[in-house]
Write a protein that holds these residues in place. Structure first.
Motif, short mmCIF file in Angstrom:
data_model
loop_
_atom_site.label_atom_id
_atom_site.label_comp_id
_atom_site.label_asym_id
_atom_site.label_seq_id
_atom_site.Cartn_x
_atom_site.Cartn_y
_atom_site.Cartn_z
N MET A 111 2.77 7.70 -0.86
CA MET A 111 4.21 7.97 -0.92
C MET A 111 4.65 8.41 0.46
O MET A 111 4.13 9.38 1.00
CB MET A 111 4.50 9.04 -1.96
CG MET A 111 4.16 8.60 -3.36
SD MET A 111 4.56 9.86 -4.55
CE MET A 111 3.91 9.14 -6.02
N VAL A 112 5.61 7.67 1.03
CA VAL A 112 5.98 7.87 2.42
C VAL A 112 7.49 7.97 2.61
O VAL A 112 8.27 7.53 1.78
CB VAL A 112 5.43 6.73 3.31
CG1 VAL A 112 3.91 6.69 3.28
CG2 VAL A 112 6.00 5.39 2.90
N VAL A 113 7.84 8.54 3.76
CA VAL A 113 9.23 8.55 4.23
C VAL A 113 9.30 7.48 5.31
O VAL A 113 8.44 7.43 6.20
CB VAL A 113 9.61 9.94 4.82
CG1 VAL A 113 11.04 9.91 5.34
CG2 VAL A 113 9.41 11.04 3.80
N VAL A 114 10.32 6.62 5.22
CA VAL A 114 10.43 5.46 6.12
C VAL A 114 11.65 5.64 7.02
O VAL A 114 12.69 6.14 6.59
CB VAL A 114 10.55 4.16 5.30
CG1 VAL A 114 10.68 2.95 6.20
CG2 VAL A 114 9.36 4.01 4.37
N ALA A 115 11.49 5.22 8.28
CA ALA A 115 12.61 5.26 9.23
C ALA A 115 13.65 4.23 8.80
O ALA A 115 13.33 3.06 8.56
CB ALA A 115 12.12 4.96 10.64
N ALA A 116 14.89 4.67 8.72
CA ALA A 116 15.98 3.80 8.29
C ALA A 116 16.30 2.79 9.38
O ALA A 116 16.17 3.08 10.58
CB ALA A 116 17.22 4.63 7.95
N LYS A 117 16.71 1.64 8.97
CA LYS A 117 17.16 0.63 9.92
C LYS A 117 18.52 1.05 10.45
O LYS A 117 19.31 1.67 9.73
CB LYS A 117 17.25 -0.73 9.24
CG LYS A 117 15.87 -1.24 8.79
CD LYS A 117 15.98 -2.65 8.27
CE LYS A 117 14.68 -3.30 7.97
NZ LYS A 117 13.58 -2.62 7.48
N ALA A 118 18.78 0.75 11.69
CA ALA A 118 20.06 1.13 12.29
C ALA A 118 21.19 0.42 11.54
O ALA A 118 21.08 -0.77 11.22
CB ALA A 118 20.09 0.75 13.75
N GLN A 133 0.81 -1.22 0.00
CA GLN A 133 0.00 0.00 0.00
C GLN A 133 0.84 1.27 0.00
O GLN A 133 0.31 2.34 -0.25
CB GLN A 133 -0.92 0.03 1.22
CG GLN A 133 -1.98 -1.04 1.20
CD GLN A 133 -2.95 -0.89 2.34
OE1 GLN A 133 -2.62 -0.36 3.40
NE2 GLN A 133 -4.16 -1.34 2.14
N HIS A 134 2.11 1.15 0.31
CA HIS A 134 2.97 2.33 0.43
C HIS A 134 4.13 2.25 -0.55
O HIS A 134 4.59 1.16 -0.88
CB HIS A 134 3.54 2.44 1.85
CG HIS A 134 2.50 2.37 2.93
ND1 HIS A 134 2.76 1.79 4.15
CD2 HIS A 134 1.21 2.76 2.97
CE1 HIS A 134 1.67 1.86 4.90
NE2 HIS A 134 0.71 2.43 4.20
N GLN A 135 4.60 3.42 -0.96
CA GLN A 135 5.79 3.51 -1.77
C GLN A 135 6.80 4.35 -1.00
O GLN A 135 6.54 5.52 -0.72
CB GLN A 135 5.48 4.14 -3.12
CG GLN A 135 6.69 4.25 -4.02
CD GLN A 135 6.33 4.81 -5.39
OE1 GLN A 135 5.17 4.97 -5.73
NE2 GLN A 135 7.34 5.12 -6.17
N ALA A 136 7.93 3.75 -0.66
CA ALA A 136 8.95 4.47 0.10
C ALA A 136 9.68 5.42 -0.85
O ALA A 136 10.27 4.99 -1.83
CB ALA A 136 9.94 3.48 0.72
N MET A 137 9.61 6.70 -0.55
CA MET A 137 10.26 7.70 -1.38
C MET A 137 11.67 7.98 -0.88
O MET A 137 12.53 8.37 -1.66
CB MET A 137 9.44 8.99 -1.42
CG MET A 137 8.03 8.79 -1.97
SD MET A 137 7.99 7.98 -3.58
CE MET A 137 8.72 9.24 -4.59
#
Length: 182
Positions: free
Chosen positions: A168-175, A132-136
Motif C-alpha cells: 500500500m503506497v502513496v503515489v506522486a500526483a501527475k501535474a 505489485q502496489h496498491q495506491a492508497m
C-alpha cells in the motif's frame, strides 16, 4: 469332368486375385496409418496430462502455505510498527524487551524468506507498479516524478512470484493540465 482353363483364363484369375489383394493391402495400410496417428495422439494427450498434473501438484505444494502466510502478515505488520516507535526508556528490562521484539521480527522475516515469501516495500521514487502496489492516495510531490512512489504505508508480499498482498503506497500526483486560453 474337370474344367480346364486356358492359360489366358488362368492369368486373368490370378490378376483378379492380385487386384483384390492390392486393394486389401491399400486398405490395411490406410488403417495402419490411421491407427498410428491415433496412438500418437493418445500418447501426446497422456504426456500433456502428465505434465499438467505435475505442474498442478508442484503449484499446490508451493502455494499451500499461501493462506497461512497471509494470516501471519498481520503479525509481521504489528512487529514492524512496534519496532518503528520503540520507547526511549533507560530501564534495562525495557531495553531487553525491545531486543527480544527485534529478534522475533528478524526470525519471522527469516522464516518468510526460507519459505519463498518476499517482502515488497518500494522505496521513495520507485515507479508505481499496479501489479505489485496498491495506491492508497495521490499527493503532489516536487522531489519525485509523477506516478512514482512517495511512501510505503504497508509492505506487500509475494510468494514464489505470486502476489499475496500488494504494497500500500502513496503515489506522486501527475501535474494538472494547464488550462488553455481561448
Amino acid at each position: 469332368m474337370s474344367e480346364e482353363h486356358t492359360p489366358a483364363e488362368e492369368i486373368a484369375e490370378i490378376e483378379d486375385g492380385l487386384e483384390a489383394t492390392a486393394d486389401e493391402v491399400l486398405a490395411l495400410r490406410a488403417e495402419v496409418a490411421a491407427l498410428k496417428e491415433q496412438i500418437l495422439r493418445v500418447a501426446a494427450d497422456a504426456e500433456n496430462t502428465k505434465r499438467r498434473t505435475e505442474r498442478e501438484a508442484n503449484d499446490a505444494r508451493a502455494y499451500a502455505i499461501q493462506k497461512f502466510a497471509r494470516d501471519l502478515l498481520g503479525v509481521a505488520d504489528n512487529l514492524s510498527r512496534a519496532m518503528a516507535m520503540p520507547p526511549t526508556v533507560e530501564d534495562p528490562a525495557v531495553k531487553n524487551f525491545i531486543v527480544g521484539v527485534e529478534m522475533t521480527e528478524k526470525e519471522l522475516l527469516s522464516a518468510f524468506d526460507k519459505n519463498g515469501l518476499k517482502r515488497l516495500s518500494p522505496g521513495k521514487g520507485e515507479k508505481f507498479d499496479p501489479h505489485q502496489h496498491q495506491a492508497m492516495m495521490e499527493q503532489p510531490a516536487d522531489d519525485v516524478a509523477p506516478g512514482s512512489v512517495i511512501a510505503t504505508l504497508q509492505a506487500g508480499y509475494e510468494l514464489l512470484g505470486r502476489l499475496v498482498r500488494p504494497a500500500m503506497v502513496v503515489v506522486a500526483a501527475k501535474a494538472p493540465a494547464e488550462p488553455t486560453a481561448h
